[in-house]
Design a protein around this motif. Structure first.
Motif, PDB file in Angstrom:
ATOM      1  N   LEU A 226      17.277  12.654  -3.045  1.00 58.65           N
ATOM      2  CA  LEU A 226      17.217  11.230  -2.714  1.00 58.65           C
ATOM      3  C   LEU A 226      17.468  11.007  -1.221  1.00 58.65           C
ATOM      4  CD1 LEU A 226      16.929   8.266  -3.562  1.00 58.65           C
ATOM      5  CD2 LEU A 226      19.375   8.296  -4.138  1.00 58.65           C
ATOM      6  N   THR A 227      18.392  11.765  -0.651  1.00 52.30           N
ATOM      7  CA  THR A 227      18.677  11.642   0.781  1.00 52.30           C
ATOM      8  C   THR A 227      17.446  11.998   1.605  1.00 52.30           C
ATOM      9  OG1 THR A 227      21.006  12.125   0.402  1.00 52.30           O
ATOM     10  CG2 THR A 227      20.197  12.417   2.643  1.00 52.30           C
ATOM     11  N   ALA A 228      16.771  13.087   1.250  1.00 55.47           N
ATOM     12  CA  ALA A 228      15.533  13.459   1.953  1.00 55.47           C
ATOM     13  C   ALA A 228      14.462  12.392   1.740  1.00 55.47           C
ATOM     14  CB  ALA A 228      15.044  14.819   1.480  1.00 55.47           C
ATOM     15  N   HIS A 229      14.417  11.848   0.531  1.00 54.44           N
ATOM     16  CA  HIS A 229      13.396  10.838   0.199  1.00 54.44           C
ATOM     17  C   HIS A 229      13.599   9.572   1.033  1.00 54.44           C
ATOM     18  CE1 HIS A 229      11.026   8.819  -3.332  1.00 54.44           C
ATOM     19  NE2 HIS A 229      10.364   8.780  -2.206  1.00 54.44           N
ATOM     20  N   ILE A 230      14.811   9.041   1.085  1.00 54.74           N
ATOM     21  CA  ILE A 230      15.021   7.816   1.869  1.00 54.74           C
ATOM     22  C   ILE A 230      14.884   8.093   3.365  1.00 54.74           C
ATOM     23  CG2 ILE A 230      17.547   7.941   2.007  1.00 54.74           C
ATOM     24  CD1 ILE A 230      17.458   4.814   1.801  1.00 54.74           C
ATOM     25  N   SER A 231      15.206   9.310   3.779  1.00 54.28           N
ATOM     26  CA  SER A 231      15.089   9.657   5.200  1.00 54.28           C
ATOM     27  C   SER A 231      13.637   9.719   5.662  1.00 54.28           C
ATOM     28  CB  SER A 231      15.767  10.998   5.468  1.00 54.28           C
ATOM     29  OG  SER A 231      17.164  10.896   5.254  1.00 54.28           O
ATOM     30  N   THR A 232      12.734   9.883   4.714  1.00 53.32           N
ATOM     31  CA  THR A 232      11.316  10.016   5.067  1.00 53.32           C
ATOM     32  C   THR A 232      10.446   8.900   4.484  1.00 53.32           C
ATOM     33  OG1 THR A 232      10.913  11.487   3.177  1.00 53.32           O
ATOM     34  CG2 THR A 232      11.526  12.524   5.257  1.00 53.32           C
ATOM     35  N   THR A 233      11.048   8.011   3.702  1.00 52.01           N
ATOM     36  CA  THR A 233      10.280   6.931   3.056  1.00 52.01           C
ATOM     37  C   THR A 233      11.042   5.622   3.208  1.00 52.01           C
ATOM     38  OG1 THR A 233       9.644   8.580   1.418  1.00 52.01           O
ATOM     39  CG2 THR A 233       9.006   6.335   0.959  1.00 52.01           C
ATOM     40  N   TRP A 234      11.269   5.214   4.418  1.00 52.18           N
ATOM     41  CA  TRP A 234      12.057   4.003   4.669  1.00 52.18           C
ATOM     42  C   TRP A 234      11.212   2.878   5.272  1.00 52.18           C
ATOM     43  CZ3 TRP A 234      11.609   2.785   9.699  1.00 52.18           C
ATOM     44  CH2 TRP A 234      11.267   3.825  10.574  1.00 52.18           C
ATOM     45  N   GLN A 235       9.977   3.191   5.664  1.00 53.61           N
ATOM     46  CA  GLN A 235       9.161   2.211   6.379  1.00 53.61           C
ATOM     47  C   GLN A 235       8.827   0.977   5.546  1.00 53.61           C
ATOM     48  OE1 GLN A 235       8.683   5.445   6.104  1.00 53.61           O
ATOM     49  NE2 GLN A 235       8.318   6.359   8.109  1.00 53.61           N
ATOM     50  N   GLU A 236       8.635   1.171   4.261  1.00 55.13           N
ATOM     51  CA  GLU A 236       8.338   0.043   3.371  1.00 55.13           C
ATOM     52  C   GLU A 236       9.300   0.076   2.193  1.00 55.13           C
ATOM     53  OE1 GLU A 236       4.296  -0.582   2.165  1.00 55.13           O
ATOM     54  OE2 GLU A 236       3.549   0.343   4.007  1.00 55.13           O
ATOM     55  N   ARG A 237       9.806  -1.091   1.838  1.00 51.03           N
ATOM     56  CA  ARG A 237      10.698  -1.173   0.686  1.00 51.03           C
ATOM     57  C   ARG A 237       9.933  -0.859  -0.597  1.00 51.03           C
ATOM     58  NH1 ARG A 237      14.303  -2.265   4.351  1.00 51.03           N
ATOM     59  NH2 ARG A 237      16.174  -3.439   3.850  1.00 51.03           N
ATOM     60  N   ALA A 238      10.608  -0.223  -1.513  1.00 58.08           N
ATOM     61  CA  ALA A 238      10.014   0.136  -2.803  1.00 58.08           C
ATOM     62  C   ALA A 238      10.282  -0.949  -3.846  1.00 58.08           C
ATOM     63  CB  ALA A 238      10.569   1.473  -3.267  1.00 58.08           C
ATOM     64  N   TYR A 239      10.667  -2.130  -3.385  1.00 59.68           N
ATOM     65  CA  TYR A 239      10.975  -3.247  -4.286  1.00 59.68           C
ATOM     66  C   TYR A 239      10.637  -4.550  -3.571  1.00 59.68           C
ATOM     67  CZ  TYR A 239      15.155  -3.524  -1.355  1.00 59.68           C
ATOM     68  OH  TYR A 239      16.005  -3.618  -0.280  1.00 59.68           O
ATOM     69  N   ASP A 240      10.600  -5.627  -4.309  1.00 59.48           N
ATOM     70  CA  ASP A 240      10.313  -6.937  -3.744  1.00 59.48           C
ATOM     71  C   ASP A 240      11.515  -7.460  -2.951  1.00 59.48           C
ATOM     72  OD1 ASP A 240       7.772  -6.999  -4.880  1.00 59.48           O
ATOM     73  OD2 ASP A 240       8.495  -7.969  -6.723  1.00 59.48           O
ATOM     74  N   TRP A 241      11.224  -8.229  -1.910  1.00 62.22           N
ATOM     75  CA  TRP A 241      12.239  -8.815  -1.044  1.00 62.22           C
ATOM     76  C   TRP A 241      13.255  -9.597  -1.880  1.00 62.22           C
ATOM     77  CZ3 TRP A 241      14.085 -13.632   0.396  1.00 62.22           C
ATOM     78  CH2 TRP A 241      14.746 -13.726   1.617  1.00 62.22           C
ATOM     79  N   VAL A 242      14.546  -9.413  -1.560  1.00 60.90           N
ATOM     80  CA  VAL A 242      15.614 -10.108  -2.276  1.00 60.90           C
ATOM     81  C   VAL A 242      16.255 -11.159  -1.383  1.00 60.90           C
ATOM     82  CG1 VAL A 242      17.861  -9.834  -3.430  1.00 60.90           C
ATOM     83  CG2 VAL A 242      16.085  -8.090  -3.724  1.00 60.90           C
ATOM     84  N   ASP A 243      16.692 -10.746  -0.184  1.00 57.83           N
ATOM     85  CA  ASP A 243      17.343 -11.666   0.745  1.00 57.83           C
ATOM     86  C   ASP A 243      17.277 -11.078   2.154  1.00 57.83           C
ATOM     87  OD1 ASP A 243      19.380  -9.714   0.894  1.00 57.83           O
ATOM     88  OD2 ASP A 243      20.633 -10.763  -0.559  1.00 57.83           O
TER      89      ASP A 243
END
Length: 175
Positions: free
Chosen positions: A37-54
């Motif tokens: 998960l750490t590697a995943h978020i470190s390389t896949t942070w440009q777009e959120r994987a969920y709808d905007w919350v706040d």
């Protein structure tokens, strides 16, 4: 899980003043599947994987550093003989944050060569080459954590990794 990680990083960064922390020194750490998960978020942070919350979703969820400890399944095939190709969801590039990696050479679950694959990809990124560090220790197996058995002679060397990570963080942030 990626959604939770992205949300957590954005939330902490958005509220950094409330917590009294530097918003440009927020990292992510994970062990075993958490290392994936750490590697995943470190390389896949440009777009959120969920709808905007706040408003917390308006700030970056890119970790400023990452710590991966015996990461599991960060390559296509978890067999050491097949190390070399990162999992499809993990794509290291020049924007990937610096990383500290720790692994035991005798890990029967996640071969250290897989961690080396991630490290070598970071080394190939000009922006991150100086900030990546990796420690491979002879013993410790899988699941040594923050060093649960410091008096066990077979794990004493691997018990050095938290201190090595602290030195790395000091070097990284000039503290």
């Amino acid at each position: 899980q990626l959604q939770d990680a992205q949300r957590a990083l954005g939330y902490v960064r958005a509220h950094a003043d409330d917590y009294g922390i530097d918003p440009s020194a927020i990292g992510f750490a994970g062990f075993s599947a958490g290392g994936h998960l750490t590697a995943h978020i470190s390389t896949t942070w440009q777009e959120r994987a969920y709808d905007w919350v706040d408003e917390a979703d308006d700030v970056s969820c890119r970790p400023d550093f990452s710590i991966l400890v015996y990461p599991w399944m960060i390559v296509d095939d978890n067999d050491a003989a097949n190390a070399g190709t990162l999992a499809k969801e993990i794509g290291v590039d020049a924007t990937t944050p610096s990383a500290f990696l720790a692994h035991a050479a005798n890990d029967p679950t996640a071969p250290w060569q897989n961690t080396y694959t991630y490290f070598s990809k970071l080394q190939g990124s000009m922006e991150n080459a100086a900030g990546a560090r990796m420690g491979v220790y002879p013993t410790g197996g899988h699941g040594f954590g923050m060093c649960q058995f410091p008096s066990d002679p077979s794990t004493q060397e691997i018990c050095e990794w938290p201190d090595a990570a602290a030195v790395w963080l000091e070097d990284l942030f000039g503290q």
